[in-house]
Design a protein around this motif. Structure first.
Motif: not given
Length: 565
Positions: A253-256, A266-268, A315-317, A321-325
């Motif tokens: 999926m795209p990030f958005d 999950m994506k991150a 995380e939904k944002d 999410a990138k920061i947490l990952a």
């Protein structure tokens, strides 16, 4: 037949008669099914075929209690565990309850505070809520729940898959226990708590009569099931297969889009483990979950706080999410460095003793990686091993066994020395007073000398399979790849297929240190194999003739052992 790594090789089936027939791949597939006692229909992964939530013991009472709390806006405390199953199950329940407007607070312990309920926690929870839902713990917390009931009249719902004992059954009158192990023949036995949480949200959705797609949690269910090494029975096969489908959809999926469906976290996380081939992202498998995703989630609870992993998964944002990952990936790197450093120290210390049961402890060793180090050391030395962190008052450690030894039974002979302990045949956790540590070390070695056990190292091979039948100019033969993929996911009750080749000759060994190039004596075809087993790799030399013992996965053909000719 003894392998290079000293294991007895047992070949379970032979199908040479089919090597050069059109039915060859069908014969391989059917043989593998038969060896695992799997029926063809078991491979049909359909959610509609899984048992109903109504079969869970006490599920109706638990749902009734939760629905009342949800409607009355009563605070519900979720108390989970620091491992992957505990984190994923808590994430599922928290995300669902939060989204439907419940007043819910998640609490996860760390490895310092320890597993499960305590009276101190009960005192703390009583200040904020009268209802606690435990996840992946609570089944054996008899005294703590009795204390909570008598002192605060607190209500407990226990959602757990751990074994039931007599005290647990007695506890059923003081708490609502939703655990398939309460019934001998319950069809949901073998499910982990992440799977039980999936069932619980399904039951709540029906009771509340709301439109909510619970299939969005199957990614977390699959991760929890794989990480907790649950048996690959028909139910878990469906849950894992559908979860992996969702994970691979999120990967592409795209990030958005991931953000829109609430899967930014999950994506991150997936982005950190995605592998590519020819510019295309490779399929994420159960092995990727076990070796890449689960360790990252576990890292938070091992060296910091598991709530970090839970926040990422919920995380939904995507930007957050990138920061947490990134934080989680750093923690995993730190965990690797710490465990590698302790392993080197422990290995050097172990080399200085002739003990048959290795027991080592230091004040500087990190309590969060003891089990990892004990497992690596016992595997390398082929000896039961205990690795301990020692503070001013206690030695806290993890023990790992070897094949053929029930370490739990052995330790039970000296359990009077322990302040706290538990485990099973292959592993245990121990807390012992510091002053008893050296005495324990001597006593456990004395007991082991009296044990008439032999490390039974057997490597079961499914069948003899020439490498020319599994290799093409582009890598693994497509027919074999389809067979391996169709039989997945792998785990207990459905082990990864292992094959043994006919005689081959090593033509060269790559400079990468992980690849072995061999030239097969079978029609002179040159085939490349991976060799990730360090102990095996150092014993291989060009010109050697051997039978390769191998498996097949998305990395290619992997030599896991061999038999010299």
């Amino acid at each position: 037949m003894i392998s290079v790594l000293g294991r007895k090789v047992y070949i379970k089936s032979q199908i040479q008669d089919f090597y050069d027939t059109e039915d060859f791949y069908s014969a391989v597939f059917n043989t593998l099914l038969s060896l695992r006692n799997i029926k063809l229909e078991d491979l049909e992964s359909k959610l509609k075929n899984i048992p109903s939530f109504e079969l869970l013991p006490n599920i109706e009472s638990a749902v009734e209690k939760l629905v009342k709390a949800i409607k009355n806006k009563e605070r519900i405390i979720l108390y989970g565990d620091y491992d992957v199953d505990g984190v994923t199950s808590t994430t599922i329940m928290y995300d669902f309850l939060k989204q439907i407007g419940a007043n819910v607070t998640p609490v996860l312990p760390n490895r310092v505070s320890g597993y499960g309920l305590s009276k101190d926690l009960v005192d703390l929870f009583s200040k904020y809520s009268n209802l606690v839902l435990t996840l992946d713990n609570g089944t054996t917390a008899t005294e703590e729940i009795r204390y909570a009931k008598e002192k605060y009249n607190m209500d407990f719902i226990i959602l757990d898959h751990h074994r039931i004992n007599e005290e647990s059954e007695d506890q059923d009158r003081k708490a609502i226990i939703v655990n398939p192990n309460l019934e001998e023949d319950n069809p949901l036995k073998g499910i982990c708590t992440a799977g039980l949480s999936f069932y619980m949200v399904g039951a709540l959705r029906r009771a509340l009569n709301i439109d909510f797609d619970i299939k969005k949690y199957l990614d977390l269910v699959a991760i929890g099931t794989i990480a907790d090494v649950m048996p690959i029975n028909p139910l878990n096969r469906v849950l894992i297969s559908k979860g992996l489908e969702l994970i691979n959809k999120i990967k592409d999926m795209p990030f958005d889009t991931a953000t829109e469906i609430g899967k930014a976290g999950m994506k991150a996380l997936i982005n950190y483990i995605t592998r590519t081939e020819n510019g295309q992202a490779k399929l994420i498998t159960a092995k990727d979950i076990g070796f890449s995703i689960a360790p990252r989630i576990n890292a938070a609870g091992r060296i910091k706080k598991p709530i970090i992993a839970m926040k990422l998964l919920a995380e939904k944002d995507y930007e957050r999410a990138k920061i947490l990952a990134t934080d989680l990936d750093r923690l995993n790197q730190d965990r690797r460095k710490i465990s590698n450093s302790i392993f080197r120290e422990a290995y050097e210390l172990a080399a200085q003793t002739d003990d048959d049961f290795i027991v080592l402890g230091k004040t500087t060793w990190h309590h969060g990686v003891l089990g990892i180090v004990a497992g690596r050391l016992s595997n390398k030395l082929k000896k039961p091993t205990g690795i301990f962190y020692i503070n001013n008052n206690y030695a806290v450690g993890s023990v790992r066994s070897v094949e053929g030894l029930d370490v739990h039974k052995l330790l039970s002979n000296v359990s009077y020395m322990f302040d706290k302990w538990g485990g099973h045949a292959g592993a245990a956790g121990i807390t012992i007073k510091k002053e008893y540590f050296e005495a324990f070390k001597r006593k456990i070695n004395d007991l082991l000398k009296k044990e008439s056990f032999e490390v039974d190292r057997v490597l079961e091979v499914d069948l003899e399979l020439p490498l020319r039948k599994v290799y093409s100019s582009n890598g693994v033969d497509k027919n074999m790849s389809k067979i391996v993929e169709r039989l997945s996911p792998y785990g207990e009750l459905n082990p990864e297929p292992i094959f043994i080749s006919q005689d081959i000759t090593i033509s060269s060994i790559s400079s990468r240190g992980v690849g072995v190039r061999i030239k097969s004596s079978d029609r002179g075809k040159e085939i490349e194999l991976n060799c990730f087993e360090e102990e095996l790799f150092v014993k291989l030399k060009p010109g050697q003739r051997l039978k390769a013992i191998y498996n097949i996965d998305s990395y290619g053909i992997n030599m896991i052992d061999a038999v010299f000719c």
